[in-house]
Each structure stands twice: as C-alpha cells, then as structure tokens.
Design a protein around this motif. Structure first.
Motif, PDB file in Angstrom:
ATOM      1  N   UNK A  11       0.829  -1.216   0.000  1.00 44.71           N
ATOM      2  CA  UNK A  11       0.000   0.000   0.000  1.00 44.71           C
ATOM      3  C   UNK A  11       0.861   1.264   0.000  1.00 44.71           C
ATOM      4  N   UNK A  12       1.962   1.245   0.738  1.00 45.62           N
ATOM      5  CA  UNK A  12       2.844   2.415   0.802  1.00 45.62           C
ATOM      6  C   UNK A  12       3.469   2.752  -0.548  1.00 45.62           C
ATOM      7  N   UNK A  13       3.690   1.742  -1.365  1.00 39.42           N
ATOM      8  CA  UNK A  13       4.275   1.968  -2.686  1.00 39.42           C
ATOM      9  C   UNK A  13       3.289   2.641  -3.644  1.00 39.42           C
ATOM     10  N   UNK A  14       2.005   2.565  -3.327  1.00 40.03           N
ATOM     11  CA  UNK A  14       0.978   3.127  -4.205  1.00 40.03           C
ATOM     12  C   UNK A  14       0.776   4.628  -4.017  1.00 40.03           C
ATOM     13  N   UNK A  15       1.151   5.137  -2.866  1.00 40.20           N
ATOM     14  CA  UNK A  15       0.873   6.543  -2.535  1.00 40.20           C
ATOM     15  C   UNK A  15       1.255   7.515  -3.649  1.00 40.20           C
ATOM     16  N   UNK A  16       2.456   7.407  -4.237  1.00 40.80           N
ATOM     17  CA  UNK A  16       2.823   8.377  -5.282  1.00 40.80           C
ATOM     18  C   UNK A  16       1.982   8.271  -6.562  1.00 40.80           C
ATOM     19  N   UNK A  17       1.244   7.200  -6.719  1.00 37.05           N
ATOM     20  CA  UNK A  17       0.504   6.955  -7.961  1.00 37.05           C
ATOM     21  C   UNK A  17      -1.004   7.158  -7.820  1.00 37.05           C
ATOM     22  N   UNK A  18      -1.469   7.340  -6.602  1.00 41.57           N
ATOM     23  CA  UNK A  18      -2.914   7.437  -6.374  1.00 41.57           C
ATOM     24  C   UNK A  18      -3.537   8.663  -7.041  1.00 41.57           C
ATOM     25  N   UNK A  19      -2.899   9.803  -6.984  1.00 45.20           N
ATOM     26  CA  UNK A  19      -3.468  10.995  -7.622  1.00 45.20           C
ATOM     27  C   UNK A  19      -3.515  10.836  -9.133  1.00 45.20           C
TER      28      UNK A  19
END
Length: 105
Positions: free
Chosen positions: A43-51
């Motif tokens: 989940x932490x790896x997804x943060x930069x891609x969520x927006x």
C-alpha cells in the motif's frame, strides 16, 4: 490447488472458462499462468501513484488497479472502456488470449 470450500475462486474459474470457451482444466492452467505474473504491491508503494490514477479513470473502484499498474509498469486486463482509454496498456479477454498464444511454445 483449489480447496473444495473456496467458492469464490471456483466461481472465478467457471467464469474464466465460460468467457474464454476453455474447458475447466484449461482455465486452471490459464489462471496459474496469469497468477504467476501477478506482482503484489505494498500500500505504501501506491501513494505516489494514487493521484495520477484518479485522473486516468472515471470509476473510483478502478483507481487502485491503475495505481498498481503505474507503480510496477504493468498492463491491465479489463473490459471497462474507461480503463482501456488510459495511458496504461489494457487487454480485453480476446487481446489477452492472442498475446498468450504468441508466448506459447
């Protein structure tokens, strides 16, 4: 190997077999091949891609899939037109089978 009580996985295999025209045994082989190519993303790896994912789909339910694909540079398998119109390579079932046939020995 599927457990007898795993109804969701069994239903997914039934759906895969039905949609693809494959026999149940062939659907099992295909699902194993597909699952061997699955990458789990923290989940932490997804943060930069969520927006970015929010701008690439109109369906909130698909944002996590798109964020995962962006995070690992993956392709998606979907019939949702709003997903297929993104900058991510997205396979329909027919396109996926054609690609897998090209990979088969």
């Amino acid at each position: 190997r599927l457990r007898a009580g795993d109804q969701a996985a069994s239903a997914d295999l039934d759906g895969l077999a039905e949609r693809s025209g494959l026999r149940q045994e062939e659907a099992v082989v295909l699902s194993r091949l597909l699952l061997s190519r699955v990458t789990l993303v923290d989940e932490n790896e997804l943060a930069p891609y969520k927006n970015a994912a929010k701008f690439l789909t109109t369906d909130e339910k698909d944002e996590a899939y798109i964020a995962c694909a962006l995070a690992v540079g993956a392709e998606l398998w979907s019939h949702d037109r709003h997903v297929r119109n993104t900058r991510i390579n997205c396979f329909s079932t027919g396109n996926l089978f054609e690609a897998l046939e090209r990979l088969a020995p």
